[in-house]
Design a protein around this motif. Structure first.
Motif, PDB file in Angstrom:
ATOM      1  N   ASN A  74      -4.514   0.786  -4.615  1.00 47.11           N
ATOM      2  CA  ASN A  74      -5.738  -0.009  -4.713  1.00 47.11           C
ATOM      3  C   ASN A  74      -6.544  -0.035  -3.417  1.00 47.11           C
ATOM      4  O   ASN A  74      -7.562  -0.734  -3.342  1.00 47.11           O
ATOM      5  N   GLY A  75      -6.120   0.708  -2.433  1.00 49.49           N
ATOM      6  CA  GLY A  75      -6.886   0.814  -1.189  1.00 49.49           C
ATOM      7  C   GLY A  75      -7.022  -0.505  -0.444  1.00 49.49           C
ATOM      8  O   GLY A  75      -8.098  -0.832   0.053  1.00 49.49           O
ATOM      9  N   ARG A  76      -5.929  -1.240  -0.339  1.00 48.23           N
ATOM     10  CA  ARG A  76      -5.970  -2.559   0.286  1.00 48.23           C
ATOM     11  C   ARG A  76      -5.776  -2.460   1.801  1.00 48.23           C
ATOM     12  O   ARG A  76      -4.851  -1.817   2.278  1.00 48.23           O
ATOM     13  N   SER A  77      -6.638  -3.104   2.545  1.00 51.90           N
ATOM     14  CA  SER A  77      -6.490  -3.145   4.000  1.00 51.90           C
ATOM     15  C   SER A  77      -5.499  -4.226   4.388  1.00 51.90           C
ATOM     16  O   SER A  77      -5.551  -5.354   3.892  1.00 51.90           O
ATOM     17  N   GLY A  78      -4.592  -3.882   5.306  1.00 50.07           N
ATOM     18  CA  GLY A  78      -3.619  -4.848   5.794  1.00 50.07           C
ATOM     19  C   GLY A  78      -4.015  -5.476   7.115  1.00 50.07           C
ATOM     20  O   GLY A  78      -3.209  -6.185   7.736  1.00 50.07           O
ATOM     21  N   CYS A  79      -5.243  -5.240   7.543  1.00 48.51           N
ATOM     22  CA  CYS A  79      -5.673  -5.686   8.861  1.00 48.51           C
ATOM     23  C   CYS A  79      -6.362  -7.044   8.817  1.00 48.51           C
ATOM     24  O   CYS A  79      -7.138  -7.336   7.904  1.00 48.51           O
ATOM     25  N   ALA A  80      -6.067  -7.866   9.809  1.00 50.76           N
ATOM     26  CA  ALA A  80      -6.649  -9.212   9.910  1.00 50.76           C
ATOM     27  C   ALA A  80      -6.474  -9.703  11.344  1.00 50.76           C
ATOM     28  O   ALA A  80      -5.757  -9.091  12.140  1.00 50.76           O
ATOM     29  N   PRO A  81      -7.119 -10.819  11.695  1.00 46.59           N
ATOM     30  CA  PRO A  81      -6.917 -11.374  13.043  1.00 46.59           C
ATOM     31  C   PRO A  81      -5.441 -11.655  13.318  1.00 46.59           C
ATOM     32  O   PRO A  81      -4.688 -12.064  12.434  1.00 46.59           O
ATOM     33  N   ILE A  82      -5.032 -11.420  14.540  1.00 45.66           N
ATOM     34  CA  ILE A  82      -3.644 -11.627  14.950  1.00 45.66           C
ATOM     35  C   ILE A  82      -3.299 -13.111  14.893  1.00 45.66           C
ATOM     36  O   ILE A  82      -4.069 -13.966  15.348  1.00 45.66           O
ATOM     37  N   SER A 140     -15.167  -6.686  12.495  1.00 45.04           N
ATOM     38  CA  SER A 140     -14.832  -6.221  11.147  1.00 45.04           C
ATOM     39  C   SER A 140     -13.422  -5.644  11.123  1.00 45.04           C
ATOM     40  O   SER A 140     -13.220  -4.449  10.901  1.00 45.04           O
ATOM     41  N   PRO A 141     -12.415  -6.485  11.348  1.00 47.55           N
ATOM     42  CA  PRO A 141     -11.050  -5.961  11.457  1.00 47.55           C
ATOM     43  C   PRO A 141     -10.557  -5.230  10.220  1.00 47.55           C
ATOM     44  O   PRO A 141      -9.829  -4.238  10.331  1.00 47.55           O
ATOM     45  N   GLU A 142     -10.952  -5.689   9.036  1.00 43.75           N
ATOM     46  CA  GLU A 142     -10.434  -5.074   7.813  1.00 43.75           C
ATOM     47  C   GLU A 142     -10.910  -3.635   7.632  1.00 43.75           C
ATOM     48  O   GLU A 142     -10.320  -2.869   6.873  1.00 43.75           O
ATOM     49  N   THR A 143     -11.971  -3.243   8.346  1.00 46.02           N
ATOM     50  CA  THR A 143     -12.462  -1.864   8.247  1.00 46.02           C
ATOM     51  C   THR A 143     -12.260  -1.080   9.547  1.00 46.02           C
ATOM     52  O   THR A 143     -12.756   0.036   9.684  1.00 46.02           O
ATOM     53  N   ALA A 144     -11.532  -1.646  10.485  1.00 42.99           N
ATOM     54  CA  ALA A 144     -11.411  -1.035  11.815  1.00 42.99           C
ATOM     55  C   ALA A 144     -10.606   0.259  11.796  1.00 42.99           C
ATOM     56  O   ALA A 144     -10.871   1.168  12.588  1.00 42.99           O
ATOM     57  N   SER A 145      -9.615   0.353  10.917  1.00 39.73           N
ATOM     58  CA  SER A 145      -8.852   1.600  10.804  1.00 39.73           C
ATOM     59  C   SER A 145      -9.611   2.518   9.862  1.00 39.73           C
ATOM     60  O   SER A 145      -9.584   2.349   8.647  1.00 39.73           O
ATOM     61  N   ARG A 146     -10.324   3.481  10.441  1.00 39.16           N
ATOM     62  CA  ARG A 146     -11.233   4.319   9.652  1.00 39.16           C
ATOM     63  C   ARG A 146     -11.054   5.793  10.016  1.00 39.16           C
ATOM     64  O   ARG A 146     -11.944   6.423  10.616  1.00 39.16           O
ATOM     65  N   MET A 194      -4.962   1.888   5.737  1.00 38.47           N
ATOM     66  CA  MET A 194      -4.579   0.635   5.085  1.00 38.47           C
ATOM     67  C   MET A 194      -3.501  -0.124   5.854  1.00 38.47           C
ATOM     68  O   MET A 194      -3.560  -1.348   5.975  1.00 38.47           O
ATOM     69  N   THR A 195      -2.527   0.596   6.377  1.00 37.08           N
ATOM     70  CA  THR A 195      -1.378  -0.048   7.026  1.00 37.08           C
ATOM     71  C   THR A 195      -1.532  -0.217   8.523  1.00 37.08           C
ATOM     72  O   THR A 195      -0.757  -0.951   9.147  1.00 37.08           O
ATOM     73  N   GLY A 196      -2.522   0.462   9.113  1.00 36.50           N
ATOM     74  CA  GLY A 196      -2.535   0.570  10.560  1.00 36.50           C
ATOM     75  C   GLY A 196      -1.448   1.545  10.997  1.00 36.50           C
ATOM     76  O   GLY A 196      -0.802   2.199  10.172  1.00 36.50           O
ATOM     77  N   HIS A 197      -1.245   1.622  12.291  1.00 36.74           N
ATOM     78  CA  HIS A 197      -0.291   2.585  12.852  1.00 36.74           C
ATOM     79  C   HIS A 197       1.006   1.864  13.203  1.00 36.74           C
ATOM     80  O   HIS A 197       1.041   1.050  14.123  1.00 36.74           O
TER      81      HIS A 197
END
Length: 417
Positions: free
Chosen positions: A30-38, A216-222, A339-342
Protein backbone atom coordinates in the motif's frame (compact mmCIF):
# COMPACT_ATOMS: atom_id res chain seq x y z
CA UNK A 1 31.53 -31.69 -4.58
CA UNK A 2 27.87 -31.11 -5.35
CA UNK A 3 26.45 -28.12 -3.50
CA UNK A 4 23.21 -28.58 -1.62
CA UNK A 5 20.14 -26.53 -2.46
CA UNK A 6 19.04 -23.90 0.03
CA UNK A 7 15.49 -22.68 0.60
CA UNK A 8 13.70 -20.17 2.79
CA UNK A 9 11.21 -21.76 5.18
CA UNK A 10 10.47 -18.98 7.67
CA UNK A 11 10.22 -15.18 7.81
CA UNK A 12 10.00 -12.61 10.60
CA UNK A 13 9.95 -8.83 10.53
CA UNK A 14 9.79 -5.86 12.86
CA UNK A 15 9.78 -2.70 10.75
CA UNK A 16 8.68 0.95 10.76
CA UNK A 17 5.66 -0.03 8.64
CA UNK A 18 4.65 -3.25 10.39
CA UNK A 19 5.56 -5.31 13.46
CA UNK A 20 5.23 -8.71 11.82
CA UNK A 21 5.36 -10.19 8.32
CA UNK A 22 1.68 -9.65 7.52
CA UNK A 23 1.72 -6.03 8.69
CA UNK A 24 4.99 -5.42 6.84
CA UNK A 25 3.59 -6.72 3.56
CA UNK A 26 0.42 -4.67 4.03
CA UNK A 27 2.56 -1.55 4.45
CA UNK A 28 4.70 -2.39 1.43
CA UNK A 29 1.93 -3.10 -1.05
CA UNK A 30 0.00 0.00 0.00
CA UNK A 31 3.00 2.31 -0.20
CA UNK A 32 2.87 3.39 3.44
CA UNK A 33 5.54 5.75 4.76
CA UNK A 34 7.02 4.81 8.12
CA UNK A 35 8.60 8.21 8.67
CA UNK A 36 7.51 10.68 11.36
CA UNK A 37 9.00 13.09 13.91
CA UNK A 38 11.39 11.39 16.33
CA UNK A 39 9.84 10.49 19.67
CA UNK A 40 12.84 8.93 21.43
CA UNK A 41 14.59 12.20 22.34
CA UNK A 42 14.35 15.96 22.05
CA UNK A 43 15.46 16.94 18.54
CA UNK A 44 15.36 20.72 19.02
CA UNK A 45 19.08 21.16 18.38
CA UNK A 46 19.38 18.48 15.67
CA UNK A 47 19.43 19.21 11.94
CA UNK A 48 17.22 16.18 11.27
CA UNK A 49 14.14 15.81 13.45
CA UNK A 50 12.51 12.71 11.94
CA UNK A 51 13.16 9.03 11.37
CA UNK A 52 11.42 5.73 10.66
CA UNK A 53 10.89 4.45 14.19
CA UNK A 54 9.20 1.20 15.23
CA UNK A 55 5.63 1.94 16.33
CA UNK A 56 3.62 0.39 19.17
CA UNK A 57 6.47 -1.81 20.37
CA UNK A 58 6.36 -2.75 24.04
CA UNK A 59 9.29 -4.97 25.03
CA UNK A 60 7.34 -6.19 28.06
CA UNK A 61 4.97 -7.96 25.67
CA UNK A 62 7.92 -10.12 24.65
CA UNK A 63 10.27 -10.19 27.64
CA UNK A 64 9.94 -10.00 31.39
CA UNK A 65 11.17 -6.76 32.93
CA UNK A 66 14.49 -8.22 34.09
CA UNK A 67 15.31 -9.69 30.68
CA UNK A 68 14.28 -6.52 28.84
CA UNK A 69 16.74 -4.45 30.93
CA UNK A 70 19.58 -6.71 29.78
CA UNK A 71 18.91 -6.17 26.08
CA UNK A 72 19.61 -3.14 23.91
CA UNK A 73 16.78 -2.38 21.50
CA UNK A 74 18.69 -3.86 18.56
CA UNK A 75 18.90 -7.19 20.42
CA UNK A 76 15.23 -7.03 21.44
CA UNK A 77 14.31 -6.54 17.79
CA UNK A 78 16.50 -9.50 16.80
CA UNK A 79 14.88 -11.78 19.36
CA UNK A 80 11.33 -10.83 18.35
CA UNK A 81 11.81 -11.15 14.58
CA UNK A 82 13.80 -14.40 14.82
CA UNK A 83 11.14 -15.98 17.05
CA UNK A 84 8.49 -15.10 14.48
CA UNK A 85 10.62 -16.68 11.73
CA UNK A 86 11.28 -19.86 13.75
CA UNK A 87 7.57 -20.20 14.52
CA UNK A 88 6.71 -19.53 10.87
CA UNK A 89 9.10 -22.29 9.78
CA UNK A 90 7.41 -24.77 12.10
CA UNK A 91 10.71 -26.04 13.48
CA UNK A 92 10.27 -28.73 16.13
CA UNK A 93 12.86 -27.70 18.69
CA UNK A 94 12.66 -31.08 20.40
CA UNK A 95 13.51 -33.14 17.32
CA UNK A 96 15.89 -30.98 15.29
CA UNK A 97 19.64 -31.65 15.58
CA UNK A 98 20.62 -28.42 17.32
CA UNK A 99 24.31 -28.96 16.57
CA UNK A 100 23.38 -28.46 12.91
CA UNK A 101 21.34 -25.30 13.46
CA UNK A 102 23.26 -22.02 13.40
CA UNK A 103 22.59 -18.31 13.86
CA UNK A 104 24.39 -15.83 11.60
CA UNK A 105 23.19 -12.29 12.20
CA UNK A 106 24.06 -8.87 10.79
CA UNK A 107 24.38 -5.57 12.66
CA UNK A 108 26.24 -2.54 11.42
CA UNK A 109 26.47 -0.73 14.76
CA UNK A 110 24.93 -2.88 17.49
CA UNK A 111 24.05 -1.36 20.85
CA UNK A 112 24.79 2.28 20.13
CA UNK A 113 22.05 3.50 22.49
CA UNK A 114 23.54 1.52 25.38
CA UNK A 115 27.01 2.89 24.64
CA UNK A 116 25.68 6.43 24.35
CA UNK A 117 23.72 6.31 27.61
CA UNK A 118 26.48 4.72 29.64
CA UNK A 119 29.06 7.28 28.50
CA UNK A 120 26.68 10.18 29.16
CA UNK A 121 25.91 8.85 32.65
CA UNK A 122 29.62 8.52 33.40
CA UNK A 123 30.38 12.01 32.10
CA UNK A 124 27.62 13.52 34.21
CA UNK A 125 28.73 11.66 37.33
CA UNK A 126 31.57 12.34 39.75
CA UNK A 127 34.18 10.51 37.73
CA UNK A 128 33.75 7.18 39.48
CA UNK A 129 33.34 4.46 36.83
CA UNK A 130 29.96 3.15 37.95
CA UNK A 131 29.01 1.37 34.76
CA UNK A 132 26.09 -1.00 34.42
CA UNK A 133 27.39 -4.59 34.62
CA UNK A 134 25.41 -5.32 31.44
CA UNK A 135 27.01 -2.39 29.56
CA UNK A 136 29.35 -4.53 27.45
CA UNK A 137 27.00 -7.52 26.90
CA UNK A 138 24.21 -5.13 25.83
CA UNK A 139 26.43 -3.17 23.47
CA UNK A 140 28.42 -5.74 21.49
CA UNK A 141 26.99 -6.56 18.07
CA UNK A 142 27.42 -10.34 18.43
CA UNK A 143 25.09 -10.49 21.43
CA UNK A 144 22.03 -10.68 19.16
CA UNK A 145 22.82 -14.11 17.64
CA UNK A 146 24.21 -15.18 21.01
CA UNK A 147 20.88 -14.53 22.69
CA UNK A 148 18.92 -16.16 19.86
CA UNK A 149 20.97 -19.33 20.18
CA UNK A 150 20.71 -19.34 23.98
CA UNK A 151 16.92 -18.98 23.85
CA UNK A 152 16.43 -21.85 21.41
CA UNK A 153 19.46 -24.01 22.18
CA UNK A 154 21.00 -23.79 18.70
CA UNK A 155 24.61 -24.99 18.85
CA UNK A 156 25.83 -24.60 15.26
CA UNK A 157 27.86 -21.65 13.89
CA UNK A 158 27.02 -18.46 15.77
CA UNK A 159 28.37 -15.02 14.97
CA UNK A 160 27.66 -11.53 13.66
CA UNK A 161 28.68 -10.08 10.31
CA UNK A 162 29.61 -6.39 10.35
CA UNK A 163 29.90 -4.63 7.01
CA UNK A 164 27.93 -1.44 7.68
CA UNK A 165 24.69 -1.42 5.68
CA UNK A 166 25.61 -4.67 3.90
CA UNK A 167 25.82 -6.58 7.21
CA UNK A 168 22.65 -8.66 7.02
CA UNK A 169 23.10 -9.39 3.32
CA UNK A 170 26.56 -10.73 4.14
CA UNK A 171 24.99 -12.78 6.95
CA UNK A 172 22.56 -14.35 4.48
CA UNK A 173 25.36 -15.17 2.04
CA UNK A 174 27.40 -16.82 4.79
CA UNK A 175 24.33 -18.80 5.86
CA UNK A 176 23.71 -19.85 2.26
CA UNK A 177 27.25 -21.16 1.90
CA UNK A 178 27.35 -23.03 5.23
CA UNK A 179 24.24 -24.96 4.21
CA UNK A 180 25.42 -25.47 0.62
CA UNK A 181 28.60 -27.09 1.91
CA UNK A 182 26.71 -29.42 4.25
CA UNK A 183 27.89 -27.87 7.52
CA UNK A 184 24.37 -27.03 8.71
CA UNK A 185 20.79 -28.06 8.05
CA UNK A 186 19.19 -24.80 9.21
CA UNK A 187 20.49 -21.29 9.87
CA UNK A 188 18.59 -18.41 11.42
CA UNK A 189 19.86 -15.33 9.63
CA UNK A 190 19.00 -11.67 9.09
CA UNK A 191 19.87 -8.49 10.92
CA UNK A 192 18.75 -5.80 13.33
CA UNK A 193 19.57 -2.19 14.12
CA UNK A 194 18.40 0.49 16.53
CA UNK A 195 20.42 3.60 15.74
CA UNK A 196 17.66 6.21 16.08
CA UNK A 197 19.51 7.79 18.98
CA UNK A 198 21.21 11.09 19.74
CA UNK A 199 24.55 9.62 18.71
CA UNK A 200 23.17 7.98 15.58
CA UNK A 201 21.26 10.98 14.25
CA UNK A 202 23.94 13.45 15.33
CA UNK A 203 26.71 11.38 13.79
CA UNK A 204 25.00 10.95 10.43
CA UNK A 205 24.04 14.64 10.44
CA UNK A 206 27.70 15.54 10.90
CA UNK A 207 28.44 13.55 7.73
CA UNK A 208 25.65 15.37 5.84
CA UNK A 209 24.22 11.91 5.08
CA UNK A 210 20.66 12.36 6.37
CA UNK A 211 17.76 14.16 4.75
CA UNK A 212 16.83 17.41 6.49
CA UNK A 213 13.37 17.82 4.96
CA UNK A 214 11.81 18.46 8.37
CA UNK A 215 8.79 20.18 6.86
CA UNK A 216 7.68 16.94 5.18
CA UNK A 217 9.12 13.91 6.96
CA UNK A 218 6.68 11.40 5.47
CA UNK A 219 8.01 12.19 1.97
CA UNK A 220 11.67 12.72 2.89
CA UNK A 221 12.81 9.27 1.74
CA UNK A 222 12.48 9.77 -2.01
CA UNK A 223 14.84 7.47 -3.95
CA UNK A 224 15.51 8.41 -7.59
CA UNK A 225 13.71 11.76 -7.21
CA UNK A 226 15.62 14.84 -8.37
CA UNK A 227 14.96 16.60 -5.05
CA UNK A 228 16.35 13.81 -2.80
CA UNK A 229 18.79 15.11 -0.21
CA UNK A 230 19.91 12.12 1.84
CA UNK A 231 18.67 8.98 3.51
CA UNK A 232 16.15 8.64 6.33
CA UNK A 233 17.30 6.64 9.34
CA UNK A 234 15.21 3.58 10.13
CA UNK A 235 15.28 0.81 12.73
CA UNK A 236 14.03 -2.73 13.18
CA UNK A 237 14.88 -6.29 12.18
CA UNK A 238 14.32 -8.96 9.58
CA UNK A 239 14.82 -12.71 10.05
CA UNK A 240 14.92 -15.57 7.57
CA UNK A 241 15.17 -19.30 8.14
CA UNK A 242 17.49 -20.80 5.52
CA UNK A 243 17.30 -24.56 5.27
CA UNK A 244 18.76 -27.38 3.22
CA UNK A 245 16.16 -28.35 0.63
CA UNK A 246 15.98 -32.09 1.33
CA UNK A 247 15.86 -31.42 5.08
CA UNK A 248 12.95 -29.05 4.56
CA UNK A 249 11.12 -31.52 2.32
CA UNK A 250 11.63 -34.36 4.78
CA UNK A 251 9.89 -32.50 7.57
CA UNK A 252 7.13 -31.19 5.32
CA UNK A 253 8.14 -27.56 5.69
CA UNK A 254 6.46 -24.70 3.88
CA UNK A 255 8.95 -23.36 1.33
CA UNK A 256 8.85 -19.71 0.26
CA UNK A 257 11.57 -19.82 -2.37
CA UNK A 258 15.08 -20.98 -3.17
CA UNK A 259 18.21 -18.92 -2.46
CA UNK A 260 20.18 -19.44 -5.66
CA UNK A 261 23.13 -17.10 -5.32
CA UNK A 262 25.08 -14.52 -3.41
CA UNK A 263 27.73 -12.09 -4.59
CA UNK A 264 30.17 -9.73 -2.91
CA UNK A 265 32.58 -7.04 -4.06
CA UNK A 266 34.33 -3.88 -2.91
CA UNK A 267 34.30 -0.41 -4.43
CA UNK A 268 37.83 0.20 -3.10
CA UNK A 269 37.14 3.88 -3.67
CA UNK A 270 35.99 5.99 -0.69
CA UNK A 271 34.91 5.59 2.94
CA UNK A 272 31.34 6.70 2.35
CA UNK A 273 30.78 7.61 -1.31
CA UNK A 274 30.05 5.01 -4.00
CA UNK A 275 32.24 4.77 -7.07
CA UNK A 276 30.57 7.27 -9.45
CA UNK A 277 30.70 4.80 -12.35
CA UNK A 278 29.20 2.00 -10.26
CA UNK A 279 32.10 -0.37 -10.97
CA UNK A 280 31.84 -2.22 -7.65
CA UNK A 281 28.07 -2.46 -7.99
CA UNK A 282 28.40 -3.91 -11.49
CA UNK A 283 30.83 -6.50 -10.20
CA UNK A 284 28.69 -7.58 -7.25
CA UNK A 285 25.68 -8.23 -9.49
CA UNK A 286 27.84 -10.12 -11.98
CA UNK A 287 29.31 -12.20 -9.16
CA UNK A 288 25.83 -12.99 -7.88
CA UNK A 289 24.52 -14.01 -11.31
CA UNK A 290 27.59 -16.21 -11.85
CA UNK A 291 27.18 -17.82 -8.42
CA UNK A 292 23.53 -18.55 -9.17
CA UNK A 293 24.33 -19.91 -12.62
CA UNK A 294 21.65 -17.86 -14.35
CA UNK A 295 21.58 -15.33 -17.16
CA UNK A 296 20.84 -11.66 -16.49
CA UNK A 297 17.74 -11.99 -18.70
CA UNK A 298 16.10 -14.24 -16.09
CA UNK A 299 15.85 -11.52 -13.43
CA UNK A 300 12.36 -10.05 -13.06
CA UNK A 301 12.73 -7.63 -10.16
CA UNK A 302 15.50 -5.78 -8.32
CA UNK A 303 15.06 -4.27 -4.88
CA UNK A 304 17.85 -1.71 -5.07
CA UNK A 305 19.97 -0.32 -2.28
CA UNK A 306 18.30 2.97 -3.30
CA UNK A 307 18.95 5.05 -0.20
CA UNK A 308 17.77 8.41 -1.57
CA UNK A 309 21.26 9.93 -1.72
CA UNK A 310 22.23 12.11 -4.70
CA UNK A 311 25.25 10.02 -5.74
CA UNK A 312 24.29 6.50 -4.70
CA UNK A 313 21.00 6.19 -6.56
CA UNK A 314 22.49 7.28 -9.88
CA UNK A 315 25.54 5.02 -9.58
CA UNK A 316 23.41 1.96 -8.84
CA UNK A 317 21.01 2.52 -11.72
CA UNK A 318 23.93 3.08 -14.12
CA UNK A 319 25.33 -0.25 -13.00
CA UNK A 320 21.99 -1.99 -13.54
CA UNK A 321 21.78 -0.58 -17.08
CA UNK A 322 25.33 -1.71 -17.79
CA UNK A 323 24.79 -5.27 -16.57
CA UNK A 324 21.28 -5.93 -17.84
CA UNK A 325 21.37 -3.93 -21.07
CA UNK A 326 18.01 -3.76 -22.89
CA UNK A 327 16.55 -6.26 -20.42
CA UNK A 328 16.88 -3.60 -17.71
CA UNK A 329 13.83 -1.87 -19.20
CA UNK A 330 11.68 -4.95 -18.54
CA UNK A 331 12.72 -5.37 -14.89
CA UNK A 332 10.66 -3.93 -12.05
CA UNK A 333 13.18 -1.86 -10.11
CA UNK A 334 12.20 -0.44 -6.74
CA UNK A 335 13.46 0.88 -3.42
CA UNK A 336 11.46 -0.13 -0.36
CA UNK A 337 13.62 2.27 1.67
CA UNK A 338 11.20 4.92 0.42
CA UNK A 339 8.79 3.42 2.97
CA UNK A 340 10.97 1.95 5.72
CA UNK A 341 13.88 4.34 5.68
CA UNK A 342 17.38 2.90 5.86
CA UNK A 343 17.75 0.21 8.51
CA UNK A 344 21.55 0.15 8.16
CA UNK A 345 22.73 -3.35 9.13
CA UNK A 346 19.18 -4.71 8.96
CA UNK A 347 18.45 -3.29 5.50
CA UNK A 348 19.55 -6.36 3.53
CA UNK A 349 17.32 -8.65 5.58
CA UNK A 350 14.07 -6.70 5.40
CA UNK A 351 14.62 -5.93 1.71
CA UNK A 352 15.31 -9.60 0.95
CA UNK A 353 12.02 -10.37 2.69
CA UNK A 354 10.31 -7.73 0.54
CA UNK A 355 11.69 -9.46 -2.57
CA UNK A 356 10.45 -12.85 -1.37
CA UNK A 357 7.00 -11.46 -0.60
CA UNK A 358 6.89 -9.87 -4.06
CA UNK A 359 7.43 -13.34 -5.55
CA UNK A 360 4.81 -14.88 -3.26
CA UNK A 361 2.19 -12.28 -4.09
CA UNK A 362 3.06 -11.52 -7.73
CA UNK A 363 3.28 -7.85 -6.85
CA UNK A 364 6.26 -5.48 -6.70
CA UNK A 365 6.01 -2.86 -3.93
CA UNK A 366 6.38 0.76 -5.05
CA UNK A 367 9.08 3.37 -4.75
CA UNK A 368 7.00 6.08 -3.10
CA UNK A 369 7.48 9.86 -2.84
CA UNK A 370 8.60 10.35 -6.43
CA UNK A 371 7.47 13.64 -7.99
CA UNK A 372 10.40 15.09 -9.94
CA UNK A 373 12.34 13.34 -12.70
CA UNK A 374 16.12 13.25 -12.33
CA UNK A 375 17.72 13.96 -15.70
CA UNK A 376 20.71 11.80 -14.66
CA UNK A 377 18.52 8.67 -14.51
CA UNK A 378 17.57 6.68 -17.61
CA UNK A 379 13.84 7.41 -18.15
CA UNK A 380 13.28 4.00 -19.76
CA UNK A 381 13.84 2.18 -16.47
CA UNK A 382 10.70 1.02 -14.65
CA UNK A 383 11.29 2.29 -11.11
CA UNK A 384 7.84 1.13 -9.92
CA UNK A 385 6.96 4.67 -8.97
CA UNK A 386 4.34 5.51 -6.33
CA UNK A 387 2.12 2.46 -6.82
CA UNK A 388 2.65 -1.29 -6.52
CA UNK A 389 2.67 -3.18 -9.82
CA UNK A 390 1.27 -6.66 -10.36
CA UNK A 391 3.55 -9.03 -12.25
CA UNK A 392 4.90 -12.55 -12.11
CA UNK A 393 8.24 -12.55 -10.31
CA UNK A 394 10.20 -15.77 -10.73
CA UNK A 395 13.66 -14.41 -9.93
CA UNK A 396 14.29 -11.47 -7.61
CA UNK A 397 17.54 -9.70 -6.78
CA UNK A 398 18.27 -7.69 -3.65
CA UNK A 399 21.18 -5.22 -3.52
CA UNK A 400 22.80 -3.89 -0.35
CA UNK A 401 25.86 -1.66 -0.05
CA UNK A 402 27.72 -0.28 2.96
CA UNK A 403 30.11 2.48 4.00
CA UNK A 404 33.63 1.27 3.31
CA UNK A 405 32.66 0.11 -0.17
CA UNK A 406 31.09 -3.21 0.91
CA UNK A 407 28.71 -4.57 -1.73
CA UNK A 408 26.45 -7.62 -1.36
CA UNK A 409 23.81 -9.07 -3.65
CA UNK A 410 21.42 -12.01 -3.14
CA UNK A 411 19.21 -13.83 -5.66
CA UNK A 412 15.95 -15.65 -4.89
CA UNK A 413 13.94 -17.93 -7.18
CA UNK A 414 10.52 -19.51 -7.07
CA UNK A 415 11.04 -23.08 -6.01
CA UNK A 416 11.28 -25.85 -8.61
CA UNK A 417 10.25 -29.37 -7.74
Amino acid sequence: MELKRVVVTGLGALTPIGNNIQEYWDGLKNGRSGCAPITYFDTEKFKTKFACEIKNFDPLQHFDRKEARKLDRFAQYAMVSSTEAIDDAGIDLDSVDKFRVGVIWGAGIGGIETFQDEVINFQEGDGTPRFNPFFIPKMIADIAPGNISIKHGFMGPNYTTVSACASSANAMIDALNYIRLGTCDIIVTGGSEAAVTKAGVGGFNAMHALSTLNESPETASRPFDATRDGFVLGEGAGALILEEYEHAKARGAKIYCEVIGGGMSSDAYHMTAPHPDGIGVERVMLNCLKDAGIDASEVDAINTHGTSTPLGDVAELKAISAIFGKHANTININSTKSMTGHLLGAAGAIEAIASILAMQNSMVPPTINHTTVDENIDPSLNLTLNKAQEREVNVAMSNTFGFGGHNACVLFKKIDA
